[in-house]
Structure formats: C-alpha cells, structure tokens
Design an enzyme around this catalytic site. Structure first.
Site, PDB file in Angstrom:
ATOM      1  CD  GLU A  48       6.209   3.457   6.884  1.00 31.79           C
ATOM      2  OE1 GLU A  48       6.713   2.631   6.108  1.00 31.79           O
ATOM      3  OE2 GLU A  48       5.542   3.139   7.871  1.00 31.79           O
ATOM      4  CG  HIS A  49       8.820   7.060   2.902  1.00 34.68           C
ATOM      5  ND1 HIS A  49       8.805   6.830   1.542  1.00 34.68           N
ATOM      6  CD2 HIS A  49       7.529   7.090   3.276  1.00 34.68           C
ATOM      7  CE1 HIS A  49       7.547   6.750   1.116  1.00 34.68           C
ATOM      8  NE2 HIS A  49       6.755   6.889   2.158  1.00 34.68           N
ATOM      9  CB  THR A  50      14.098   4.871   7.355  1.00 33.84           C
ATOM     10  OG1 THR A  50      13.210   3.808   7.734  1.00 33.84           O
ATOM     11  CG2 THR A  50      13.746   6.130   8.120  1.00 33.84           C
ATOM     12  N   GLY A 156      -3.596  -5.231  -0.814  1.00 36.21           N
ATOM     13  CA  GLY A 156      -3.539  -3.805  -1.110  1.00 36.21           C
ATOM     14  C   GLY A 156      -3.744  -2.895   0.082  1.00 36.21           C
ATOM     15  CB  ALA A 157      -4.643  -3.420   3.567  1.00 38.78           C
ATOM     16  CG  LEU A 159      -1.824  -4.762   6.522  1.00 41.28           C
ATOM     17  CD1 LEU A 159      -2.897  -5.504   7.302  1.00 41.28           C
ATOM     18  CD2 LEU A 159      -1.045  -3.857   7.465  1.00 41.28           C
ATOM     19  CG  ASP A 206       7.501  -4.924   3.014  1.00 41.51           C
ATOM     20  OD1 ASP A 206       7.591  -4.247   4.051  1.00 41.51           O
ATOM     21  OD2 ASP A 206       7.186  -4.444   1.914  1.00 41.51           O
TER      22      ASP A 206
HETATM   23  P1  ADP Z   1       0.161  -5.266  -0.639  1.00 39.94           P
HETATM   24  O1  ADP Z   1       0.396  -3.994   0.076  1.00 39.94           O
HETATM   25  O2  ADP Z   1      -1.011  -5.997  -0.072  1.00 39.94           O
HETATM   26  O3  ADP Z   1       1.375  -6.109  -0.756  1.00 39.94           O
HETATM   27  P2  ADP Z   1       0.522  -5.120  -3.461  1.00 39.94           P
HETATM   28  O4  ADP Z   1      -0.166  -4.345  -4.492  1.00 39.94           O
HETATM   29  O5  ADP Z   1       1.975  -4.975  -3.286  1.00 39.94           O
HETATM   30  O6  ADP Z   1      -0.256  -4.835  -2.111  1.00 39.94           O
HETATM   31  O7  ADP Z   1       0.275  -6.669  -3.695  1.00 39.94           O
HETATM   32  C1  ADP Z   1      -1.005  -7.160  -3.970  1.00 39.94           C
HETATM   33  C2  ADP Z   1      -0.872  -8.224  -5.021  1.00 39.94           C
HETATM   34  O8  ADP Z   1      -0.296  -9.409  -4.434  1.00 39.94           O
HETATM   35  C3  ADP Z   1      -2.205  -8.683  -5.577  1.00 39.94           C
HETATM   36  O9  ADP Z   1      -2.632  -7.850  -6.620  1.00 39.94           O
HETATM   37  C4  ADP Z   1      -1.859 -10.081  -6.062  1.00 39.94           C
HETATM   38  O10 ADP Z   1      -1.158 -10.023  -7.285  1.00 39.94           O
HETATM   39  C5  ADP Z   1      -0.872 -10.566  -4.999  1.00 39.94           C
HETATM   40  N1  ADP Z   1      -1.592 -11.288  -3.935  1.00 39.94           N
HETATM   41  C6  ADP Z   1      -1.649 -10.983  -2.636  1.00 39.94           C
HETATM   42  N2  ADP Z   1      -2.401 -11.877  -1.946  1.00 39.94           N
HETATM   43  C7  ADP Z   1      -2.840 -12.764  -2.848  1.00 39.94           C
HETATM   44  C8  ADP Z   1      -3.666 -13.926  -2.794  1.00 39.94           C
HETATM   45  N3  ADP Z   1      -4.213 -14.348  -1.641  1.00 39.94           N
HETATM   46  N4  ADP Z   1      -3.896 -14.598  -3.957  1.00 39.94           N
HETATM   47  C9  ADP Z   1      -3.358 -14.185  -5.106  1.00 39.94           C
HETATM   48  N5  ADP Z   1      -2.596 -13.108  -5.217  1.00 39.94           N
HETATM   49  C10 ADP Z   1      -2.312 -12.399  -4.116  1.00 39.94           C
END
Ligand code: ADP
Ligand code: MG
Length: 413
Positions: A48-50, A156-157, A159, A206
């Site tokens: 992480e952070h590498t 936003g988790a 993942l 990723d």
């Molecule tokens: P994460 O850690 O899940 O990648 P991010 O904030 O980097 O979080 O990315 C989330 C963004 O990716 C969402 O706000 C949206 O713009 C896009 N996204 C992810 N999954 C979907 C989906 N199923 N439909 C539409 N947009 C998505």
C-alpha cells in the site's frame, strides 16, 4: 446506496448476468448488443502506497465485476469515408444500471469528435476517456457505439469500481475493433485515460489487476518496470476466506492526505539522494530526515519488503503465514504512514480478535475497506463481531462480504 443492489446481484454468475444484460440492452436500445464483456474490481492484498514510489504491489482480481453490453454503430466496419462525425456515426450512448439515488438508468451521450478533457462529466468520463485514448492511437478510428453497464463492484468502497468500468470498456472496444492490444498496453492506456481525461493522478495497479488477474492467484506487479507475475493464492484450499469490510466512510481529508504523502516520499527520496524510494535500500540510515518524513519512508521501505516476503510465502504454499505480514502492514500504515482511521482500525482489531489470521486496511486509506484473512469456519463470527463493534462505537453499519480471487477481464458472450 448501491451496496444493497450489488450484494443481491453478486449471487448470479456472469453468464446469467450477461444474458440479462443483453435482454436489458435490447429494451434500452431496441436491438441486441454485439457482445458482453466483463472486468473485475480488485483487492490489494499487500503493498500500500508503494505504487507511486516505483515499488511492489500484490493485488488480486475479485469475483465482482462490471459487465458492459456494447453495439458499434457500424458493426460491419463498412463506410470508412473518414467522416463518421458528419454522418452522425460518432455518437456514443451510455447507460448504467447504477444510479446514486436508485432512480433507474443513468445515461450519458457524447460525440467522439467533441471529446476533450472536461467535455464529459460524471461516470461517462471513464468510458469517454478510454475512447479518447484509443482514438488518439495511430491508425485507429473509433466509431460511435451504444453501451449498457451493470456492475457488482461496490462504488467508492476502494475496490476500484471506476477501473472496472474503464477496463470493461477497453476490452470491449479492443475486441470489436480488432485492435489486438496486449494487456500491459491496455493497462497503460486506461491509466492515461484516467490521468489525462478523467483527471485523477492514479497509478497502474488497479487496471493491471483487473486485466491480468487469474482465478486463485494474485498479481505481483513491479510498478517501476511494469513486469508482472502471477502468484498462487489458493485461499479456499487452505480453509480460508478473504472478507472485505467496507466501512462506508470517506473522510474528507483523503485527497489532501494522499497528495501530502506523495510529497513526503519525494522529499525523503531527494534527501537520501535517490530518484525514488525504490532506490533506497531497506535498512538505510534515516536519521538525517525529519521525524515525520523518516516514518513515511520507513513505511514504504518496509512495505516493499513485506510484499516480497508475502510472495515468497505464497510460492512456498504458506497461505496462513501471510497473516502476520498483513497485520504488520496495517500497523505501519496506521502509525508510520498515518492513513488509517478509527473505522478501519476497529475493523482490523475486531476481525483479529474474532479469529482472523491477518487483517489490514486496503486501498488509499482515510476510509474505504479493510480485508481480513479468516478461517472459513470463523467467517460468520467475524462478520457478527465487526457489525457489533461498529454499532457499539456509533459508526454506521459496515458492509461485510467474502471475495474470491477471480478471473481477469474478458468477453462473456
Ligand atoms: P472506487 O474506489 O469504487 O473506484 P471511485 O470514486 O474511484 O471509487 O470511482 C467511483 C466512480 O466510478 C463513480 O462515482 C462513478 O462515476 C464510476 N462508476 C463505478 N461503477 C459504476 C457503475 N456501475 N455505473 C456508473 N458509474 C460507475
Ligand atoms: Mg477508483
């Protein structure tokens, strides 16, 4: 939020989901798609952070994925008159089953001729960024298309739901346009899309995990050379499961904290006379650095070492043995790098007390998810303990779910 929805969908296998998605595509666009492609989210096991320090990471693709059904506007490839825009053939229509307020489809539409960074906002920027970089390649003409997205990667988790969207888009277009890009090239192109078009300064981990992960394996990636290698991660055969605890929190200082950590690393490397922390030997004398910078550097050096040791243990078949390395990683991220938060610490401590053999925060920190390596028989016990601990501490209820090291991106139908 969408977690409820994704948890329900995760039970379906990808073949069934792809069939449903094709049906839905026909409802939305009035005809069948050319095909369906999938790209998984990822968990970073350790490292992480590498990544931005030219170091090592060890993510794996998970059994939650973005599926896209796509139909090109010129499926027969005919009519290369060089004026697709004038003919209206360069329109891209996007729809996702994900909506922040659960209000049905979220749609976006743009013309490829109009694509410049900033032209598309919202989630459409991810597929648009991919189109933009592909259209910029020598000899590549990207026609308009219709796309329907459905993802079981929680948004936003931590993942990498966003990379799943990008990777699903690039594997679909690569296939439909016969580009024959190799996986490392696709990883670099999606990174470019994200950096230059979406405007997020993210690394290569990723996309690489989503593109090159394999069932039952983790991807050992050298972020300097971009060389990668699969490492066995047969958790189930060793009676283990990987649990994700999605805390559901995103602390507001995440962006600033990330930038500050990167700056610390650059300062540390410069003070140590190195181009990057990758060039600083483990055990180097850090006494010349200020106290905070020394702790940041110590985390990065130690984390690289822990990745190498994790790889070694996994290659030797010692899956349980990596537990203590996960814990050491968390302690270092919490105390030296200072990117954890009370919710992540509680998830890790509770999981360990309830029988996990290892646990750590995963992803950038300041919220997001923790992972725990748990004996299969203890899964429910850990799940309950974490839920109770969060309730007692007054935190919102976390999402706790099992992830399986799964297959990288590809065509489903
Ligand atoms: P994460 O850690 O899940 O990648 P991010 O904030 O980097 O979080 O990315 C989330 C963004 O990716 C969402 O706000 C949206 O713009 C896009 N996204 C992810 N999954 C979907 C989906 N199923 N439909 C539409 N947009 C998505
Ligand atoms: Mg993301």
């Amino acid at each position: 939020m969408t977690h409820q929805q994704t948890a329900q969908q995760a039970g379906h296998d990808d073949g069934t989901r792809a069939e449903e998605l094709s049906r839905r595509f026909a409802e939305v666009y009035g005809h069948a798609p050319d095909g369906v492609w999938r790209a998984p989210g990822r968990v970073n096991l350790i490292g992480e952070h590498t990544d931005y320090n030219d170091g090592f990471v060890l993510p794996f693709a998970i059994d939650r994925a973005a599926l896209v059904a796509v139909r090109l506007r010129r499926p027969d490839g005919a009519g290369h008159d060089g004026d697709a825009a004038a003919a209206g053939h360069d329109v891209v229509d996007l729809a996702s089953t994900w909506a922040p307020d659960d209000s049905g489809l979220t749609r976006a539409r743009f013309r490829i001729a109009d694509l410049v960074p900033g032209a598309v906002s919202g989630w459409g920027a991810y597929p648009a960024g991919v189109v933009h970089v592909l259209a910029g390649l020598d000899g590549v003409e990207v026609p308009g298309f219709e796309l329907l997205l459905d993802s079981t990667v929680p948004v936003g988790a931590g993942l990498s739901s966003s990379h799943a969207v990008e990777v699903a888009t690039i594997v679909a277009l690569d296939d439909l346009l016969g580009l024959d890009l190799d996986r490392p090239a696709m990883a670099r192109l999606t990174q470019q899309a994200e950096n230059d078009f979406v405007g997020a300064p993210t690394g290569i981990m990723d996309q690489s995990a989503s593109l090159m992960g394999r069932t039952g394996a983790a991807l050992f990636l050298d972020c300097r050379t971009l060389e990668s290698d699969l490492v066995p991660l047969p958790v189930a055969q060793h009676g283990l499961t990987v649990l994700v605890v999605d805390t559901g929190v995103a602390h507001s200082h995440a962006d600033g904290g990330y930038g500050a950590r990167r700056a610390s690393c650059e300062r540390g490397a410069a003070a140590l006379g190195a181009a990057s922390l990758r060039d600083v030997p483990d055990g180097a004398d850090l006494t010349g650095l200020d106290e905070e910078t020394a702790r940041r550097v110590r985390h990065v050096l130690g984390e690289n070492r822990r990745v190498l040791e994790t790889v070694e243990r996994l290659r030797a078949g010692d899956v349980r043995g990596i537990g203590e390395l996960l814990v050491a990683s968390h302690v270092s991220l919490r105390d030296d790098y200072e990117v954890s938060c009370p919710e992540l610490d509680l998830a890790v401590d509770t999981a360990l007390a309830a029988g996990a053999v290892g646990a750590r925060m995963t992803g950038g920190g300041f919220g997001g998810s923790a992972i725990a390596l748990v004996p299969a028989g203890h899964t429910e016990q850990v799940r309950t303990a974490v839920a109770e601990a969060f309730a007692n501490a007054g935190h919102r209820a976390p999402e706790v779910f099992v992830v399986v090291p799964g297959e990288g991106a590809g065509r489903v139908r």
